[in-house]
Design an enzyme around this catalytic site. Structure first.
Site, PDB file in Angstrom:
ATOM      1  N   HIS A 229       5.983  -7.277  31.396  1.00 50.92           N
ATOM      2  CA  HIS A 229       4.391  -7.254  31.149  1.00 50.92           C
ATOM      3  C   HIS A 229       3.672  -7.459  32.621  1.00 50.92           C
ATOM      4  CE1 HIS A 229       5.590  -7.655  26.811  1.00 50.92           C
ATOM      5  NE2 HIS A 229       6.169  -8.320  27.343  1.00 50.92           N
TER       6      HIS A 229
ATOM      7  N   SER B 249      -5.393   3.730  57.659  1.00 52.16           N
ATOM      8  CA  SER B 249      -6.381   4.227  57.120  1.00 52.16           C
ATOM      9  C   SER B 249      -6.572   4.341  58.384  1.00 52.16           C
ATOM     10  CB  SER B 249      -6.889   2.776  55.987  1.00 52.16           C
ATOM     11  OG  SER B 249      -8.427   3.753  56.387  1.00 52.16           O
TER      12      SER B 249
END
Lengths: 331, 331, 331, 331
Positions: free
Chosen positions: C32, C153
């Site tokens: 989870h 980037s």
């Protein structure tokens, strides 16, 4: 999108023209592939035209929502730019600035667009399948245009295959599966991940190009559709009046006959037509009324009235008027 | 449909409340799962609220088109009924008569509706995945509500799992696959075949019920969302100022520095932070300017200005104003 | 297909190498998205390798069934050819003659193939998402290879984005949607219609090329995967022993403690760790046993035994042996 | 799965029985919905039986891979259990222990199963559509069983609709869309997330139940299929020999005629049949050979030989033998 909308408008116009042309051409209606009550050939096109208007509404709504852009930086906060600069850039592009964004526009916009194209594809699939059905050798009521010099089959010279409609049927599958990709593309992580990008190079390009191609092809099919009125009439005649059984039943009930009695009487005559041949109306007039001491509440002439198509033509007029299709052509 | 629209409105309202509450809560922005520039926690909700407004527009447009019915006989020709009778019946049902129909309403209407629910599902999936990400042990910035007495795990008492968000993530898959069925259902034969009917008992019922359930659950999640401001702050601090590198670069260029020079300078200081620790701003002020005989066009104080979040808070105000979210709460 | 199978074998080999290399590298397990019990990094690869073996079995079974052809005329009756001629032609093509056919091979063959590629795509998606998770700034346990000179980037020099894994995540969506087209292509009319043909030019080509591309890219990712052992260790340490709570609970029960008593004791100590800091084992030894007049059935040394990873490493050996992965590398 | 396999076997057996029964029943072949060359009615079933055998192979392979379980703890490391205990538990369940697992079995297993059911659904869709086509009023060569007392239409007593086949056509859409959900369920996070669980309660249950239902219904349809041999014969006769045009063309070429000459000659005679009526064979014998000073290399008797169906029946025997369908029934 604009190209698709233009082509969709042209296609709708072609449907409208055919609807008007064939408004009063009575033909068999078929449900479950089985002869049902008569309808008119023009009503088929009217149904499609009405549906294309809904598709146009959806396309335009999606186009409007999609006509946004953003120049608000790496996470949408204008850290190195300004809303004013963005507004100028968007104006150059003919777009509105998105009210809010992350690194990218949210992908519900693209999901909506491909969903709308999938629905459009379903409409085109329906129309293409109808024409394939009507072109079946056993039906032969219509056929897609056959270019001069085209070979139906290299081996079998008598064949004319509805290959354009088959192609459109197939391509509608691609439109709907591409919508599935766009739905999955919505759930980007945080202020964006780039998983959508590779897929959009495939599905956005393919879906718009295919929708445009399909509309253009189906416009060609509808504009040049070969309609075989003789065959439409002979197919209708082949039912020998049985297609009016429901209307007769209904008329008998309005005239006071109990439903079960009327049903039994109509069914018995219909079965004789099916088993022994002959036409339905004469069989009906010969058929004894099931209730002892009573007789059919309608005369032969009255029954005959319910077997003609005058009422049907009037209803076609009513429906066309409601749709706003003016009809300069009538029969 | 009305139930879904009501729940969608309630969900949008919950998003708006959270947007306003956290408008000025500065947090990390993340692209590709990697720390990017800062944003505000409220802007996340603002993006979702704006998207829910689009979903509401789509739902309402679909609802309007779907609110039609027909009572026009076996092939849509009113052979045993009349438009007047149909109008009365539809009025009783709160529907408009379809302008034209075959035996049934055309299935583009249902395809549109399930397509719109699939897009809505994609929105809910995106939000549920964001919360699952924020609830990861390593991030821990937010968590879905944890009912008192709930056990995170029968074996591991310290666990709190985002099971409601996971459930919504999964169910969005069902919504989009059901849309695929509805797209296929459009191409009925002639005046109708009944192949759509068996599937609509499954997919129409399931999609509307699931959409409603998902909206209700996500409203509960958003309304009761546990937001951990300390963790948001410490995660942001963990970047030691590097998240401002793009803004510094941009400021240097505006101040006249050539891009390649500024990039080299910023990158060099950033690499020292990553390799040797320390904070970005002091590293920058210590970093020699790459061009002999020149110096950084911005002072330390000016650099510091670009590392604070004043401008970001102002931009959040601008965006919220543009969205029309009035903010009575501010920090 | 052969190309895809070859690439799938190469990818499986890369997974096996990494499984062996990291067999004994203890790391956090997460369910989870929340810290659960520890596992080993090599077991992640072992799970994937085992799954790739199943994918290879599926690919080979599909390839075998697909390796047929037909030269039996317009409706499959050898009206102008013979089975003998067909056999010669198929031999030249390296195919078996289909036992029976219409104008074409039946499309279940192609549907199976694209279905198998969709499952393969799901496997690659799972692996790509795992690496994207592990590369998150907050986790940083692994990263896809970063080519020298690559810019993370253009604006933010410190960024390294898992763009190859994101691309593979996206493309898996195309593989599964293309399978949907192939499923729809099965239902050709009579002895064939040609609706499948236009779509197969798109989906067959795209799916095989994409599967091949995705496998090649993921092989590159797995072979060059950057594994950050320090971060794996520090993430594990960040749980301060809590990840062993289930094992302690289980050991207490085996030693005779009632489940509810043991649970209460473990939970109480765990909560102190979460609220007041400190490590789990010392907190346990300080924790008074809930039952008056009794004491914890396990000594501090015995508790400590259940907090080490010796047993885990032994289990990894057992599982690897069962899988047939020989391990020349060990730690 | 076992139930589906049993029903699939029963369905295949029903197809085989019909294949044998109608092996030598000559009927029209149709491609693109247009009359092509003749085939036999039994060959239709033989194609389906062969395809069902492939479906059975796929179902069995999936069943074998799915027959595994796990009891290896929260992340698959046997932290509180042992492989020995797991082996005992799996033996009780009739499963093999999975070689390796996380908290759960990997979902490629379930994706494969639903993918295989989707392909099976495509097969059933194809068969159901063929019967719907054959039951069209204009074709009427076959019909699904009509239970005594069943009403074809409450309004139109002469109607018999293929509603079971239509239902199966529709449900195949649900099977393939559910496969899409299962493909998406594969990519669970880390050692598991629970997003798949909610969907599996829907799609696993629905797909297996629907596949079972569809097989049972189609077995009923095939076993009780009404075959109208008179109509099959009269439909065939309606082509007046044109369906043999390709075979004549081929025979002429084998006898030495240049292709373009032979094509011209055959086409000219065929066009006279279409335009002026009459049968193809007499038209051929009257048709002057296009090359001056030469004549048709085949006599009228030789041409007639290529218009009979002896060779077709022999080929049906060859194909059935190759398939391993022994034929106690012959005509």
């Amino acid at each position: 999108m604009d190209l698709v909308i233009n082509d969709a408008e042209a296609f709708a116009a072609a449907l409208k023209t055919q609807a008007k042309r064939h408004k009063h051409l009575v033909c068999l209606g078929r449900t479950h592939g089985i002869h049902a009550e008569p309808t008119t050939f023009g009503l088929k096109f009217a149904v499609w035209w009405d549906e294309m208007n809904r598709n146009l509404d959806r396309l335009r709504a999606s186009r409007k929502r999609l006509s946004v852009g953003k120049l608000s930086g790496a996470v949408g906060t204008y850290s190195e730019t300004t809303p004013e600069l963005e507004a100028i850039a968007m104006k150059h592009l003919g777009l509105e600035p998105a009210l809010v964004a992350t690194q990218v526009l949210q992908r519900d916009l693209h999901a909506e667009a491909l969903g709308v194209l999938a629905v459009l594809g379903g409409t085109l699939e329906k129309i293409s399948i109808e024409i394939r059905h009507l072109q079946r050798t056993e039906v032969a009521e219509a056929a897609e245009p056959f270019a001069t010099g085209q070979k139906g089959s290299s081996a079998m010279p008598h064949k004319r295959n509805p290959i354009v409609c088959e192609r459109v049927t197939g391509l509608s599958r691609v439109l709907r599966s591409n919508a599935g990709v766009a739905f999955e593309n919505q759930a980007l992580w945080h202020e964006r991940d780039i998983s959508h990008s590779s897929t959009e190079r495939i599905v956005l390009a393919d879906s718009f190009v295919l929708a445009d191609y399909m509309l253009a092809k189906m416009s060609w099919v509808i504009e040049g559709l070969q309609v075989n009125e003789d065959r439409i009439a002979s197919n209708l005649a082949s039912s020998r009046g049985l297609v009016h059984s429901a209307k007769i039943l209904s008329a008998l009930m309005k005239a006071g006959a109990p439903r079960n009695v009327a049903y039994k009487w109509v069914q018995s005559a219909a079965m004789k037509v099916l088993d022994q041949g002959g036409d339905f109306l004469p069989r009906l007039t010969e058929e004894p009324w099931p209730l002892e001491g009573e007789k059919c509440p309608l005369s032969g002439a009255q029954l005959a009235e319910h077997c003609d198509t005058k009422a049907l033509l009037g209803m076609a007029d009513v429906i066309f008027k409601r749709l706003g299709i003016e009809s300069e052509h009538s029969r």
